[in-house]
Each structure stands twice: as C-alpha cells, then as structure tokens.
Design a protein around this motif. Structure first.
Motif, PDB file in Angstrom:
ATOM      1  N   GLN A   4      45.232  45.693  39.075  1.00 46.32           N
ATOM      2  CA  GLN A   4      44.359  45.908  40.483  1.00 46.32           C
ATOM      3  C   GLN A   4      42.967  46.279  40.033  1.00 46.32           C
ATOM      4  O   GLN A   4      43.097  47.423  39.430  1.00 46.32           O
ATOM      5  N   VAL A   5      42.083  45.864  40.634  1.00 48.44           N
ATOM      6  CA  VAL A   5      40.651  46.559  40.659  1.00 48.44           C
ATOM      7  C   VAL A   5      39.996  46.646  41.922  1.00 48.44           C
ATOM      8  O   VAL A   5      39.977  45.960  42.668  1.00 48.44           O
ATOM      9  N   ILE A   6      39.563  48.003  41.911  1.00 44.32           N
ATOM     10  CA  ILE A   6      38.689  48.471  43.080  1.00 44.32           C
ATOM     11  C   ILE A   6      37.296  48.532  42.762  1.00 44.32           C
ATOM     12  O   ILE A   6      37.128  49.347  41.775  1.00 44.32           O
ATOM     13  N   SER A   7      36.572  47.624  43.507  1.00 44.85           N
ATOM     14  CA  SER A   7      35.013  47.884  43.119  1.00 44.85           C
ATOM     15  C   SER A   7      34.150  48.228  44.309  1.00 44.85           C
ATOM     16  O   SER A   7      34.600  47.943  45.138  1.00 44.85           O
ATOM     17  N   ALA A   8      33.213  48.756  44.152  1.00 47.10           N
ATOM     18  CA  ALA A   8      32.262  49.081  45.207  1.00 47.10           C
ATOM     19  C   ALA A   8      31.425  47.807  45.704  1.00 47.10           C
ATOM     20  O   ALA A   8      31.330  46.719  44.896  1.00 47.10           O
ATOM     21  N   PRO A   9      30.786  47.679  46.857  1.00 46.84           N
ATOM     22  CA  PRO A   9      30.141  46.431  47.501  1.00 46.84           C
ATOM     23  C   PRO A   9      29.177  46.118  46.281  1.00 46.84           C
ATOM     24  O   PRO A   9      28.585  44.790  46.146  1.00 46.84           O
ATOM     25  N   PRO A  19      49.295  48.179  34.837  1.00 46.89           N
ATOM     26  CA  PRO A  19      49.599  46.992  34.742  1.00 46.89           C
ATOM     27  C   PRO A  19      50.853  46.831  35.307  1.00 46.89           C
ATOM     28  O   PRO A  19      51.960  47.388  35.538  1.00 46.89           O
ATOM     29  N   ARG A  20      50.897  45.587  35.882  1.00 44.91           N
ATOM     30  CA  ARG A  20      52.466  44.807  36.459  1.00 44.91           C
ATOM     31  C   ARG A  20      52.558  43.531  35.731  1.00 44.91           C
ATOM     32  O   ARG A  20      51.574  42.881  35.433  1.00 44.91           O
ATOM     33  N   PRO A  21      53.779  43.059  35.429  1.00 46.25           N
ATOM     34  CA  PRO A  21      53.854  41.671  35.007  1.00 46.25           C
ATOM     35  C   PRO A  21      53.095  40.740  35.910  1.00 46.25           C
ATOM     36  O   PRO A  21      52.892  40.764  37.140  1.00 46.25           O
ATOM     37  N   ILE A  32      53.122  48.176  45.800  1.00 40.93           N
ATOM     38  CA  ILE A  32      53.532  49.118  44.678  1.00 40.93           C
ATOM     39  C   ILE A  32      52.844  50.291  44.489  1.00 40.93           C
ATOM     40  O   ILE A  32      53.270  51.454  44.425  1.00 40.93           O
ATOM     41  N   ARG A  33      51.400  49.936  44.218  1.00 40.44           N
ATOM     42  CA  ARG A  33      50.604  51.139  43.735  1.00 40.44           C
ATOM     43  C   ARG A  33      50.193  52.053  45.019  1.00 40.44           C
ATOM     44  O   ARG A  33      49.475  52.862  44.651  1.00 40.44           O
ATOM     45  N   ARG A 130      44.348  60.158  44.853  1.00 40.15           N
ATOM     46  CA  ARG A 130      45.991  60.235  44.577  1.00 40.15           C
ATOM     47  C   ARG A 130      46.593  59.220  44.094  1.00 40.15           C
ATOM     48  O   ARG A 130      47.460  59.291  43.210  1.00 40.15           O
ATOM     49  N   ILE A 131      45.950  58.043  44.061  1.00 42.66           N
ATOM     50  CA  ILE A 131      46.314  56.710  43.330  1.00 42.66           C
ATOM     51  C   ILE A 131      45.796  56.768  42.083  1.00 42.66           C
ATOM     52  O   ILE A 131      46.489  56.644  40.922  1.00 42.66           O
TER      53      ILE A 131
END
Length: 135
Positions: A4-9, A19-21, A32-33, A130-131
C-alpha cells in the motif's frame, strides 16, 4: 505481493506499507494496516481506485458499471485526472528494477520499497506516525 502506498497530491510518496500476499484485496490490506481508520481520523479526502469502494465517506472512488450517465463519466474523468500524480508515485516504485525481479523473500520487499522511498521523501506525514512505526 500487495504494497500500500500513500502519496501527496503532488505525487510525492509519503508512506509505504509492509507487504501482504498478492491474493489480499487492496481494501482488506489497507484495513489490516489501519490505514483506513487513520485516514478517517486525520480527516483528509482521499482519492482511490475502484479497489477501495466501501472504504468510507472520506475515500472517493470512481463510479462503476456500464451505461453510466454523462455526468458520472465526467466525474470519473476528473477523478482520474486528480489521481494522476498519485499514480505516478506507484509508477516510481515500479520503475525500480529490483522490485520487479525480486530474488529474495517477498517479505523483504517492504524494506526495499521503504529504502527507495527515503531519498524521494522530503517531509514525513506526521498524522500517520503510528502506522509508520507499525510497518
């Protein structure tokens, strides 16, 4: 493998998950995260793809289905245009050859992705600290 990726605008990568399967659905991996919960608490409006339908009111996804009215098609075009810089963040990670041809344990991919992320990051996303530490 599902990262999973979080990006700015503007397309800057802010955070990369562990990673997850690959069989784990995107929304399930985000839940889950704790990403969905933390983003809801932080309050930003999030633009996501159709894999996140049902994530909550703060996560905007495109309209789905065939035969949409022109207004929904127009809304989907705007949504796609606004998401383009964020998709570039994913493309940044995918351009690194090491992630395409991993010859190590897939669970090490998160460490590699985070190492790639470090030189490109200029400011951390403090509301998701926290994440970050849980990854």
């Amino acid at each position: 493998m599902n990262l999973q990726v979080i990006s700015a605008p503007d397309g800057e990568i802010l955070w990369v998950s562990g990673p997850r399967p690959g069989s784990v659905h995107d929304l399930t991996a985000a839940r889950i995260r704790g990403i969905i919960r933390e983003l809801a608490a932080a309050g930003p409006i999030v633009l996501a793809d159709k894999g996140y339908i049902g994530a909550g009111q703060h996560v905007l996804t495109p309209y789905r289905g065939r035969g949409k009215p022109e207004s929904q098609k127009a809304a989907n075009r705007v949504h796609a245009r606004l998401r383009t810089p964020g998709e570039r963040a994913n493309a940044q990670l995918k351009t690194w050859h090491i992630l395409r041809k991993l010859r190590c344990c897939p669970w090490q991919a998160a460490s590699i992705a985070k190492a790639i992320h470090v030189p490109t990051a200029s400011t951390p996303l403090r509301s998701l600290a926290r994440i970050w530490s849980a990854a």
